[in-house]
Design a protein around this motif. Structure first.
Motif, short mmCIF file in Angstrom:
data_model
loop_
_atom_site.label_atom_id
_atom_site.label_comp_id
_atom_site.label_asym_id
_atom_site.label_seq_id
_atom_site.Cartn_x
_atom_site.Cartn_y
_atom_site.Cartn_z
N VAL A 92 3.00 -23.13 47.30
CA VAL A 92 4.27 -23.84 47.12
C VAL A 92 5.18 -23.48 48.28
CG1 VAL A 92 6.28 -24.12 45.62
CG2 VAL A 92 4.03 -23.69 44.61
N TYR A 134 2.54 -24.08 33.86
CA TYR A 134 3.52 -23.68 34.88
C TYR A 134 3.45 -22.16 35.05
CZ TYR A 134 5.39 -28.35 34.15
OH TYR A 134 5.52 -29.72 34.07
N TYR A 185 13.39 -24.78 37.99
CA TYR A 185 12.40 -25.35 38.92
C TYR A 185 12.97 -25.67 40.29
CZ TYR A 185 9.86 -25.63 34.59
OH TYR A 185 9.26 -25.28 33.40
N LEU A 241 3.83 -29.04 47.32
CA LEU A 241 2.77 -28.35 46.60
C LEU A 241 1.45 -28.59 47.33
CD1 LEU A 241 3.58 -29.47 42.93
CD2 LEU A 241 4.51 -27.51 44.19
N SER A 261 7.00 -23.13 38.79
CA SER A 261 6.34 -24.20 39.53
C SER A 261 5.17 -24.75 38.73
CB SER A 261 5.83 -23.68 40.87
OG SER A 261 5.01 -24.63 41.51
#
Length: 435
Positions: free
Chosen positions: A380, A338, A143, A150, A346
């Protein structure tokens, strides 16, 4: 297809500041099961070469705005490679649709189911505890340790006695301080420094009388950053990833065939009969190749009912202008998903739906409160310049009603924006609320 849904899905997506004002290609479509013809809710939509993504709503409808080729933005260094949409759904074969073949009409996308026959899989070599341990050890690699912003679309619905009381939509940017390792006693400090929100736009429709019935329970918007705290990859402690709590659970595991290659560890959990805690039951899916978390779904365990009953009278609530209301055990579930965007995984979606009944012991009145929350991460960025310039406010939404948070509605903006298309049953409730 219902004409109202067709009209809704022609509204196109804008994403944070830059993309709000830039030209792009709006794409709308419906994702369905190729065998049954049924819509696939919350299917993942990813745009190659960017960190942009989307999901379908409960009717299988999605909308996404594709930036022009050569898009000069630090967030999209490979924008020239935005050559396709990847549409995926667990248990189905991922479909890649070339951008060059897309038009501004409504796409009909059919995904082919893949058999997850357990008889074809080798016997599990790892225990559930070992898989969860490896997932925690791999968090920073999967990650990323650097701060990340975000951009998310948030939709919240509140119901009182089965009637829609409040409907809110918001575009929120949220700053996370990365996924580096920390100790359990450092959780408080991590919570204070991470999940700082910035409200870009918002709008709310309310039935004032029903909202007032909720009193201290549902009138508050709650802190906007709290929507992102359920990211268990960022905060693994006091979740199923926390090794300290494994002794309180019964864990079972299966190995599934991953249509994209490798295997998926499916770990099912429920609290054991010996613990006196009020814990959860559910399942967590972990990719066998890099031990990334794909999805976790959890809800209150019915084995926690007795423990909850013993302590429910210790707290009372102020509802309907009266003190002394008792909360019955909440029912519902939370799902966190995710997806992989560029080199990192993410947070993709958070979905919560809960129902709570409140009873007043003296007059035996009952109030049923429903809460549904959807968070869809649309973009992102880890660009240091954007992160340094970020200005958020952790206090947004704390002890405030939604109408106080969003202020005056920007009608021009919302006429051109509806990120997660409204499903038909919700549209009927909104029509009733707006009359």
């Amino acid at each position: 297809m219902n004409m109202r849904i067709i009209l809704l899905i022609f509204l196109f997506l804008f994403v944070v500041d830059y993309a709000f004002t830039q030209d792009g290609k709006p794409i709308s479509g419906v994702v369905k099961d190729a065998v049954t013809g049924e819509s696939l809710p919350y299917a993942q939509i990813a745009l190659t070469g960017t960190t942009m993504g989307s999901v379908t709503n409960e009717d299988g409808i999605f909308r996404l705005k594709i930036p022009d080729t050569g898009f000069p933005d630090a967030r999209y260094p490979d924008a020239g490679s935005t050559d396709s949409l990847n549409i995926s759904f667990l248990g189905f074969r991922t479909k890649r649709v070339p951008v060059s073949s897309l038009d501004t009409g409504i796409l009909m996308i059919f995904l082919t189911p893949v058999s997850l026959d357990l008889r074809e899989v080798v016997i599990v070599a790892l225990t559930p505890q070992e898989v969860l341990h490896r997932a925690v050890d791999s968090i920073s690699v999967n990650y990323g340790v650097d701060s990340v912003i975000l951009t998310a679309f948030i939709r919240t619905q509140k119901t009182v006695n089965n009637k829609l009381a409040e409907y809110t939509e918001a575009i929120v940017q949220n700053l996370k301080t990365g996924y580096s390792y920390y100790k359990p006693n450092e959780s408080g400090i991590r919570h204070q420094g991470s999940n700082i929100p910035f409200l870009h736009k918002g709008r709310v429709t309310s039935d004032t009388n029903l909202v007032n019935l909720l009193g201290e329970v549902g009138a508050s918007a709650q802190c906007l950053g709290c929507n992102f705290v359920r990211d268990i990859a960022e905060f693994p402690y006091e979740t199923m990833l926390d090794e300290r709590d494994h002794k309180h659970y019964i864990l079972k595991m299966e190995e599934l065939i991953n249509p994209e290659g490798g295997k998926i560890y499916r770990i099912m959990f429920d609290q054991n009969d010996r613990t006196s805690k009020t814990l959860y039951q559910g399942e967590i899916l972990i990719d066998s190749r890099d031990f990334a978390i794909l999805q976790i779904t959890y809800k209150p365990s019915f084995k926690a009912y007795d423990a909850y009953e013993k302590k429910k009278y210790q707290s009372t609530w102020f509802l309907n202008s009266e003190p002394g209301w008792i909360q019955e055990m909440p029912l519902g579930e939370t799902t966190v998903t995710y997806s992989k965007r560029d080199i990192y995984w993410s947070l993709s979606t958070i979905r919560q739906q809960y129902w709570v009944t409140y009873i007043h012991p003296q007059n035996r009145q009952r109030i049923s409160y429903g809460y549904k929350n959807e968070v869809v991460v649309t973009d992102v960025t880890r660009d240091p310049q954007l992160i340094r310039a970020f200005k958020g406010d952790k206090s947004i939404g704390v002890n405030q009603r939604w109408d106080e948070v969003v202020g005056e509605t920007d009608e021009v903006f919302w006429e051109n924006f509806n990120y997660l298309p409204i499903e038909e049953k919700l549209r009927k409730e909104l029509d009733r609320l707006e009359k």
